[in-house]
Design an enzyme around this catalytic site. Structure first.
Site, PDB file in Angstrom:
ATOM      1  N   SER A 157       0.851  -1.192   0.000  1.00  0.00           N
ATOM      2  CA  SER A 157       0.000   0.000   0.000  1.00  0.00           C
ATOM      3  C   SER A 157       0.892   1.248   0.000  1.00  0.00           C
ATOM      4  CB  SER A 157      -0.933  -0.048   1.211  1.00  0.00           C
ATOM      5  OG  SER A 157      -1.972   0.875   1.093  1.00  0.00           O
ATOM      6  N   ARG A 227     -12.068   7.044   9.437  1.00  0.00           N
ATOM      7  CA  ARG A 227     -11.587   5.668   9.472  1.00  0.00           C
ATOM      8  C   ARG A 227     -12.638   4.696   8.948  1.00  0.00           C
ATOM      9  NH1 ARG A 227      -7.235   2.292   9.283  1.00  0.00           N
ATOM     10  NH2 ARG A 227      -7.480   0.510  10.663  1.00  0.00           N
ATOM     11  N   ASP A 323      -8.800  -6.416  -4.632  1.00  0.00           N
ATOM     12  CA  ASP A 323      -8.361  -5.091  -4.160  1.00  0.00           C
ATOM     13  C   ASP A 323      -8.882  -4.032  -5.126  1.00  0.00           C
ATOM     14  OD1 ASP A 323      -7.029  -2.796  -3.350  1.00  0.00           O
ATOM     15  OD2 ASP A 323      -5.044  -3.709  -3.315  1.00  0.00           O
ATOM     16  N   HIS A 356      -8.085  -5.066  -0.333  1.00  0.00           N
ATOM     17  CA  HIS A 356      -6.773  -4.439  -0.205  1.00  0.00           C
ATOM     18  C   HIS A 356      -5.994  -4.973   0.995  1.00  0.00           C
ATOM     19  CE1 HIS A 356      -3.665  -1.444  -0.458  1.00  0.00           C
ATOM     20  NE2 HIS A 356      -3.934  -1.007   0.758  1.00  0.00           N
ATOM     21  N   ASP A 357      -6.673  -5.168   2.109  1.00  0.00           N
ATOM     22  CA  ASP A 357      -5.977  -5.605   3.322  1.00  0.00           C
ATOM     23  C   ASP A 357      -5.392  -7.005   3.228  1.00  0.00           C
ATOM     24  OD1 ASP A 357      -5.976  -3.369   4.852  1.00  0.00           O
ATOM     25  OD2 ASP A 357      -7.566  -3.983   6.227  1.00  0.00           O
TER      26      ASP A 357
END
Lengths: 384, 384
Positions: A157, A227, A323, A356-357
């Site tokens: 990232s 967040r 992602d 993505h994570d």
């Protein structure tokens, strides 16, 4: 780079390294930061010929605690799949360095630090920083730790952005590079999501124009909303559906605005726990650095031109099929540029529904790819 | 349904229809709303055999002004591609009805209305409403306008949810149905994005626990952030890239937190203009109604079972290839259930990079599909 007073390398543990008085960090904006401090952790020992050093670059909300407990949350290091005994990066073999980025809030100089000119927290008087500035500070830290050339620079990232920046600015100081779930520039949608987060923070009256520390308050609600919005982009629609679907917190609907659905409760928890460990102004500055990131822009618009000095570096680029923040196409764009520049770039898209994570999570195919790549790069480097 | 006092049908124009005193709106929650008012617009005239009536159901932030200027913004009607002279729905041939949903803020009873029990705005004392409640109120309005059976019920996004609900609850009162860019239930990701918006609103201290009207304030910043986050989901990544890319507002970067990128400025404008025309509590209630929406849940978990009484209805379902809010798979799921229920359901995925909002925009293939479908349905109905 000007000569630095070398400090005795810290071989295990970590600390805060303060730039010498005559060595300010010169910023891409034209400004400088005097007396910059960089907080870092190291794992393992630098070998005799100083060839086993690895720099890990962290993502937006991560920090230097890649393989040791976070001092605030007590949680174990954030990349246990990659770093640790028996893992692809092993303190028994590697000297692993991870530092908090400039602008961060875990010990490196950032907007919550004291502005030496005023004796009060910087707040918005902190200069806007870039990925290039983060990397420049890292390079000076690496030198101070006695390392000329890194065996590998590794990150996912925003960490992957820093790895690319290393390959542009310090290719002679690295022999291999791992870029996970990243991009060479922020897309309009990436910028848009970051802007939502910034607006959420700045909409909170407790933000106080960035001077909340002077008022003894914190824009916690705004940061939590930022967040929450960002967290959705770190996952994938199928993963959210698989984990939560429409499952309820309790039997039946509340017919109100409590968290009825488990996904609501999960998101609220992501927001409220984040504010315990992160600074709102750091969030503004680091998201801005990511939005400004655009390697090709300073190389005539041609990404390959940025990497021409990095042809000797071995690259491994991995993307994840679900992602949608830094999708495979963006990663492939980096690989094509590296290849066009004459570098060796291994690439794989890993099938995953984790979004993505995924680069931080249990993905055995990723583990195997990284282990194979790093082992091969170690042989090239003569480490094994 | 109990008999209503029929009012004289308003053949052109619109107004606000108040439920008779003995006819409260009975809600899915078990509550009631007494003296409900429904604000509506009509276009065209009901023909002699009352067979040319069309109900248009609006999406989350739309209203009854489908084909006439919005009283606050002055902008023309929100669906000019579909409704107007020479368009598939033409006031010269159709009697077109569009009403503001229950819970809305354009004249229908909602959280900003006066609670008759207190004489003050409802705020959070307004009952949580559902898509079913919206449709129940529409059905009573349609009856009051002298219409037994609608030629068509038409809507996109949340409007498409209402169309599905009509097919479940009042199939005998419709002969055709158009569902655009919709879904039969909200996914975990859909709920998550809505929850971000609600949290942004409720984080604004001017929200005052929903009682902002009593304090003469409005949670404008929170509502603007909610709109910004949602707006990203209405577009697509390629469309954002095509429209804005990394284009700057001015020459060079600001090295600050002004809107450097055009996409930032665009999003901020979306947020700030939205608060001029929308009520924050309405946003909470209507998003909640969408999150609660799950047709199959009340039919044994089998969507087809919900549509068994609608087999005589002709359906047209359209999705858009870049819609990631209600993607093609969700629309196809509806079509499969309609088909399994024995209804005739035409389906097309329209190639577009415009994302979810494509159903409101210039998409000639959609126009042609709707024109063809509606013309054919008119022949079936004996209208031409």
């Amino acid at each position: 780079m000007a000569a630095l007073d070398l400090v005795t390398p810290v071989l295990s543990g970590g600390g805060t390294w303060r730039f010498p008085a005559n060595e300010p960090l010169r910023l891409d904006s034209g400004g400088v930061i005097e007396g910059l401090e960089v907080a870092y952790q190291t794992y393992g020992q630098l070998n005799a010929d100083k060839s086993n050093a690895v720099l890990i670059c962290h993502a937006l909300t991560m920090d230097q605690y890649v393989a040791s407990p976070h001092p605030t949350t007590g949680k174990p290091g954030w990349w246990p799949r990659l770093v640790g005994p028996g893992k692809p990066l092993d303190p028994a073999r590697h000297f692993i360095i991870c530092s908090n980025v400039v602008g961060g809030c875990m010990g490196s100089t950032g907007p919550a630090s004291t502005n030496p000119a005023t004796g009060r927290p910087y707040g918005l008087s902190f200069p806007v920083i870039t990925i290039g500035d983060m990397v420049r500070a890292q390079a000076m830290l690496v030198t101070a730790l006695g390392v000329d050339t890194l065996f590998a620079v590794v990150g996912g990232s925003m960490g992957g952005m820093q790895v690319q920046q290393w390959a542009v600015d310090y290719p002679e100081r690295m022999s291999s590079a791992v870029i996970l779930a990243s991009a060479s520039r922020h897309s309009a949608q990436n910028i848009a999501f970051h802007e939502v987060g910034r607006q959420a923070i700045m909409a909170d009256p407790d933000w106080r124009g960035g001077a909340y520390a002077d008022h003894g308050v914190r824009p916690e609600k705004g940061l939590a909303v930022a967040r929450m919005a960002a967290h959705i982009t770190y996952l994938s629609e199928p993963a959210l559906q698989r984990k939560f679907g429409r499952e309820l917190q309790r039997d039946g609907l509340s017919w109100g605005f409590d968290a009825d659905f488990q996904v609501e409760s999960y998101l609220r928890h992501q927001g409220s726990s984040f504010v315990d460990r992160f600074d709102a102004n750091s969030y503004l500055y680091i998201t801005r650095a990511m939005d400004y990131f655009d390697i090709a822009a300073s190389h005539g618009g041609v990404l390959a031109n940025a990497f021409t000095r990095a042809r000797h570096v071995r690259f491994c680029v991995l993307s994840f099929s679900s992602d949608w923040l830094y999708p495979t196409a963006e990663n492939r764009h980096v690989v094509r540029a590296l290849t066009a520049a004459g570098a060796r770039a291994a690439f794989a898209e890993i099938e995953s529904d984790k979004g993505h994570d995924a680069f931080l999570l249990d993905e055995p195919v990723m583990d195997a790819a990284l282990e194979g790549f790093l082992a091969s790069a170690e042989r090239d480097r003569g480490l094994v």
